[in-house]
Scaffold this active site. Structure first.
Site, PDB file in Angstrom:
ATOM      1  N   SER A 173       0.863  -1.182   0.000  1.00 23.82           N
ATOM      2  CA  SER A 173       0.000   0.000   0.000  1.00 23.82           C
ATOM      3  C   SER A 173       0.896   1.227   0.000  1.00 23.82           C
ATOM      4  CB  SER A 173      -0.841  -0.019   1.281  1.00 23.82           C
ATOM      5  OG  SER A 173      -1.447   1.237   1.503  1.00 23.82           O
ATOM      6  N   TYR A 186      -2.360  -0.999  10.537  1.00 24.19           N
ATOM      7  CA  TYR A 186      -2.248  -1.166   9.085  1.00 24.19           C
ATOM      8  C   TYR A 186      -0.892  -0.642   8.582  1.00 24.19           C
ATOM      9  CZ  TYR A 186      -3.892  -1.378   4.233  1.00 24.19           C
ATOM     10  OH  TYR A 186      -4.041  -1.680   2.892  1.00 24.19           O
TER      11      TYR A 186
HETATM   12  N1  LIG Z   1      -8.847  -1.082  -0.703  1.00 24.99           N
HETATM   13  C1  LIG Z   1      -7.867  -0.200  -0.560  1.00 24.99           C
HETATM   14  O1  LIG Z   1      -8.096   1.023  -0.397  1.00 24.99           O
HETATM   15  C2  LIG Z   1      -6.449  -0.662  -0.631  1.00 24.99           C
HETATM   16  C3  LIG Z   1      -6.112  -1.984  -0.456  1.00 24.99           C
HETATM   17  N2  LIG Z   1      -4.790  -2.349  -0.484  1.00 24.99           N
HETATM   18  C4  LIG Z   1      -4.421  -3.738  -0.260  1.00 24.99           C
HETATM   19  O2  LIG Z   1      -4.894  -4.503  -1.338  1.00 24.99           O
HETATM   20  C5  LIG Z   1      -5.172  -5.832  -0.898  1.00 24.99           C
HETATM   21  C6  LIG Z   1      -6.571  -6.231  -1.316  1.00 24.99           C
HETATM   22  O3  LIG Z   1      -7.476  -5.334  -0.731  1.00 24.99           O
HETATM   23  P1  LIG Z   1      -9.045  -5.250  -1.118  1.00 24.99           P
HETATM   24  O4  LIG Z   1      -9.304  -6.118  -2.277  1.00 24.99           O
HETATM   25  O5  LIG Z   1      -9.398  -3.840  -1.132  1.00 24.99           O
HETATM   26  O6  LIG Z   1      -9.660  -5.886   0.209  1.00 24.99           O
HETATM   27  P2  LIG Z   1     -10.882  -6.895   0.392  1.00 24.99           P
HETATM   28  O7  LIG Z   1     -11.266  -6.827   1.830  1.00 24.99           O
HETATM   29  O8  LIG Z   1     -11.924  -6.649  -0.636  1.00 24.99           O
HETATM   30  O9  LIG Z   1     -10.222  -8.320   0.076  1.00 24.99           O
HETATM   31  C7  LIG Z   1      -9.319  -8.930   0.919  1.00 24.99           C
HETATM   32  C8  LIG Z   1      -9.569 -10.413   0.839  1.00 24.99           C
HETATM   33  O10 LIG Z   1      -8.592 -11.086   1.674  1.00 24.99           O
HETATM   34  C9  LIG Z   1      -9.288 -12.075   2.411  1.00 24.99           C
HETATM   35  N3  LIG Z   1      -8.582 -12.420   3.650  1.00 24.99           N
HETATM   36  C10 LIG Z   1      -8.561 -11.731   4.801  1.00 24.99           C
HETATM   37  N4  LIG Z   1      -7.866 -12.396   5.732  1.00 24.99           N
HETATM   38  C11 LIG Z   1      -7.443 -13.535   5.154  1.00 24.99           C
HETATM   39  C12 LIG Z   1      -6.700 -14.643   5.617  1.00 24.99           C
HETATM   40  N5  LIG Z   1      -6.267 -14.704   6.871  1.00 24.99           N
HETATM   41  N6  LIG Z   1      -6.437 -15.663   4.764  1.00 24.99           N
HETATM   42  C13 LIG Z   1      -6.892 -15.626   3.493  1.00 24.99           C
HETATM   43  N7  LIG Z   1      -7.619 -14.610   3.005  1.00 24.99           N
HETATM   44  C14 LIG Z   1      -7.893 -13.562   3.824  1.00 24.99           C
HETATM   45  C15 LIG Z   1     -10.628 -11.455   2.705  1.00 24.99           C
HETATM   46  O11 LIG Z   1     -11.574 -12.421   3.104  1.00 24.99           O
HETATM   47  P3  LIG Z   1     -12.873 -11.932   3.982  1.00 24.99           P
HETATM   48  O12 LIG Z   1     -13.876 -11.524   2.993  1.00 24.99           O
HETATM   49  O13 LIG Z   1     -13.247 -13.169   4.709  1.00 24.99           O
HETATM   50  O14 LIG Z   1     -12.394 -10.859   4.876  1.00 24.99           O
HETATM   51  C16 LIG Z   1     -10.959 -10.806   1.360  1.00 24.99           C
HETATM   52  O15 LIG Z   1     -11.577 -11.733   0.492  1.00 24.99           O
HETATM   53  C17 LIG Z   1      -4.957  -5.836   0.611  1.00 24.99           C
HETATM   54  O16 LIG Z   1      -3.683  -6.323   0.909  1.00 24.99           O
HETATM   55  C18 LIG Z   1      -5.037  -4.358   0.961  1.00 24.99           C
HETATM   56  O17 LIG Z   1      -4.317  -4.077   2.127  1.00 24.99           O
HETATM   57  C19 LIG Z   1      -3.805  -1.455  -0.739  1.00 24.99           C
HETATM   58  C20 LIG Z   1      -4.092  -0.144  -0.952  1.00 24.99           C
HETATM   59  C21 LIG Z   1      -5.433   0.366  -0.875  1.00 24.99           C
HETATM   60  C1  LIG Z   2      -0.766  11.210   3.761  1.00 21.58           C
HETATM   61  C2  LIG Z   2      -0.869  12.044   2.524  1.00 21.58           C
HETATM   62  C3  LIG Z   2      -1.935  11.981   1.674  1.00 21.58           C
HETATM   63  C4  LIG Z   2      -3.076  11.072   1.941  1.00 21.58           C
HETATM   64  C5  LIG Z   2      -2.993   9.762   1.808  1.00 21.58           C
HETATM   65  C6  LIG Z   2      -4.037   8.819   2.085  1.00 21.58           C
HETATM   66  C7  LIG Z   2      -5.350   9.297   2.594  1.00 21.58           C
HETATM   67  C8  LIG Z   2      -3.773   7.518   1.836  1.00 21.58           C
HETATM   68  C9  LIG Z   2      -4.652   6.433   2.067  1.00 21.58           C
HETATM   69  C10 LIG Z   2      -4.253   5.236   1.645  1.00 21.58           C
HETATM   70  C11 LIG Z   2      -4.944   4.020   1.892  1.00 21.58           C
HETATM   71  C12 LIG Z   2      -6.270   3.977   2.535  1.00 21.58           C
HETATM   72  C13 LIG Z   2      -4.283   2.877   1.557  1.00 21.58           C
HETATM   73  C14 LIG Z   2      -4.710   1.564   1.803  1.00 21.58           C
HETATM   74  O1  LIG Z   2      -3.958   0.640   1.677  1.00 21.58           O
HETATM   75  C15 LIG Z   2      -1.966  12.796   0.417  1.00 21.58           C
HETATM   76  C16 LIG Z   2      -3.224  13.648   0.421  1.00 21.58           C
HETATM   77  C17 LIG Z   2      -1.945  11.882  -0.747  1.00 21.58           C
HETATM   78  C18 LIG Z   2      -0.770  13.710   0.250  1.00 21.58           C
HETATM   79  C19 LIG Z   2      -0.143  14.139   1.485  1.00 21.58           C
HETATM   80  C20 LIG Z   2       0.256  12.979   2.296  1.00 21.58           C
END
Ligand SMILES: NC(=O)C1=CN([C@@H]2O[C@H](COP(=O)(O)OP(=O)(O)OC[C@H]3O[C@@H](n4cnc5c(N)ncnc54)[C@H](OP(=O)(O)O)[C@@H]3O)[C@@H](O)[C@H]2O)C=CC1
Ligand SMILES: CC1=C(/C=C/C(C)=C/C=C/C(C)=C/C=O)C(C)(C)CCC1
Length: 316
Positions: A173, A186
């Protein structure tokens, strides 16, 4: 003398890679074929996992889907099969290392071949203020987002190394590169995932295992519902809206298919990553305040708190 020659070579290489990567940002380099590869995706029932499965399948790969949630994992498999692809589902909790090793063995026996691309995508967030958060939920975030990377890589990397062929993808992320307040679990787990991934990538390069590639994927907020409510200042959100999940996965796929080591999505998020490293702490604090990222998680945490049932906590 040798030292000076090495230094000269190193500086030339540094320049070469700066030029090559700048050109890559403009010209699209050739992508590698993944048809015939066996791709294992964790968290395949979720928003991004499902799209990764579909994208790899579009490119002709066979997919192995791991998730704790059997129903959503099966839905992903059905979508892949509807597209004419091959999908195999396994209900696995990636935090349980014995289950990971056992299921990895089962995959090898069932399919009679090795996994060649591993996409570590499963992820969770506690969604509570740290002082209000049960310890088990904090531990769970560390186990899913960080510890599980060790277990899956230990399960599949040995065959990749033996065949000098493979690819390890870590979906981390932008919160593994810079942080926002109120998501300590996180951020800690994603910074750890970034550290794990980078160390592994360096290890493979130091050992000259040049057939096993690595890609670290660092997306900004994606509209999958995981961070529903997270919000920055309106004016900034206009230039940096939450990502469409399909766009996010397409960008990640582009990076994987050209063996790019790191991708931040969107590119604009390289800026806060750089400013974190280059500017004084206080300068970053005032920037965060101006952009509304200091309180961006409040509505997300309120929404999570109002959700009814707490998420299940898995014990090893
Ligand atoms: N969405 C966002 O804003 C962002 C997401 N990410 C990362 O991207 C990845 C995918 O996220 P996203 O698709 O949004 O999330 P989701 O919650 O939609 O999907 C995550 C999936 O992982 C499964 N999971 C959770 N725990 C386990 C486990 N112990 N073993 C196997 N599977 C598991 C969940 O199952 P269940 O449904 O049972 O929980 C779910 O199906 C994550 O690593 C997240 O941190 C990164 C940046 C931004
Ligand atoms: C800190 C920061 C910002 C905000 C970032 C945010 C809100 C990130 C959220 C990320 C998530 C939810 C990731 C999940 O994996 C800006 C405005 C980009 C620029 C200034 C620094």
């Amino acid at each position: 003398m040798i030292f000076l020659m090495d230094l000269q070579m190193m500086l030339l290489d540094v320049l070469y890679f700066i030029l090559r990567n700048s050109l890559r940002a403009v010209l699209r380099p050739r992508t590698k074929p993944v048809d015939g590869e066996l791709v294992l995706i964790t968290g395949a029932g979720g928003g991004l996992g499902q799209l990764f499965a579909q994208e790899f399948s579009k490119h002709g790969a066979e997919v192995v889907l791991w998730d704790t949630n059997t129903a959503s994992n099966e839905r992903t498999a059905a979508l892949v099969r509807e597209m004419g692809g091959k999908a195999h589902t396994y209900t696995v909790d990636v935090t349980n290392r014995q289950e990971v090793y056992r299921t990895a063995e089962m995959v090898r026996e069932d399919l009679g071949r090795d996994v060649t691309i591993l996409v570590n995508n499963a992820g969770v967030v506690a969604g509570k203020r740290m002082l209000d958060c049960p310890d088990e939920l904090i531990e769970r975030t560390m186990k899913v987002n960080c510890h599980a990377l060790f277990w899956t890589v230990k399960a599949f990397l040995p065959q990749m190394k033996a065949n000098n062929h493979g690819h390890i993808v870590t979906v981390a992320s932008v919160l593994g590169l810079f942080s926002t307040p109120c998501v300590e679990d996180y951020c800690a787990s994603k910074f750890a995932a970034v550290g794990f991934h980078e160390s592994l990538a360096h290890e493979l390069l130091a050992e000259e295992v040049d057939g096993v590639k690595t890609t670290l994927v660092c997306p900004y907020i994606v509209d999958t519902g995981m961070f529903k409510g997270c919000k920055i200042r309106d004016e900034v959100e206009m230039i940096l809206p939450p990502l469409d999940p399909q766009y996010c996965v397409e960008q990640a796929m582009n990076a994987i298919l050209i063996d790019q080591p790191l991708v931040c999505i969107p590119r604009l998020t390289y800026l806060p990553f750089l400013s974190r490293a280059l500017l004084p702490w206080e300068s970053n604090v005032v920037t965060y305040r101006f952009m509304g990222s200091d309180k961006c998680m409040y509505p997300f945490i309120d929404a999570m708190t109002n959700r009814e049932a707490p998420l299940p906590i898995t014990a090893e």
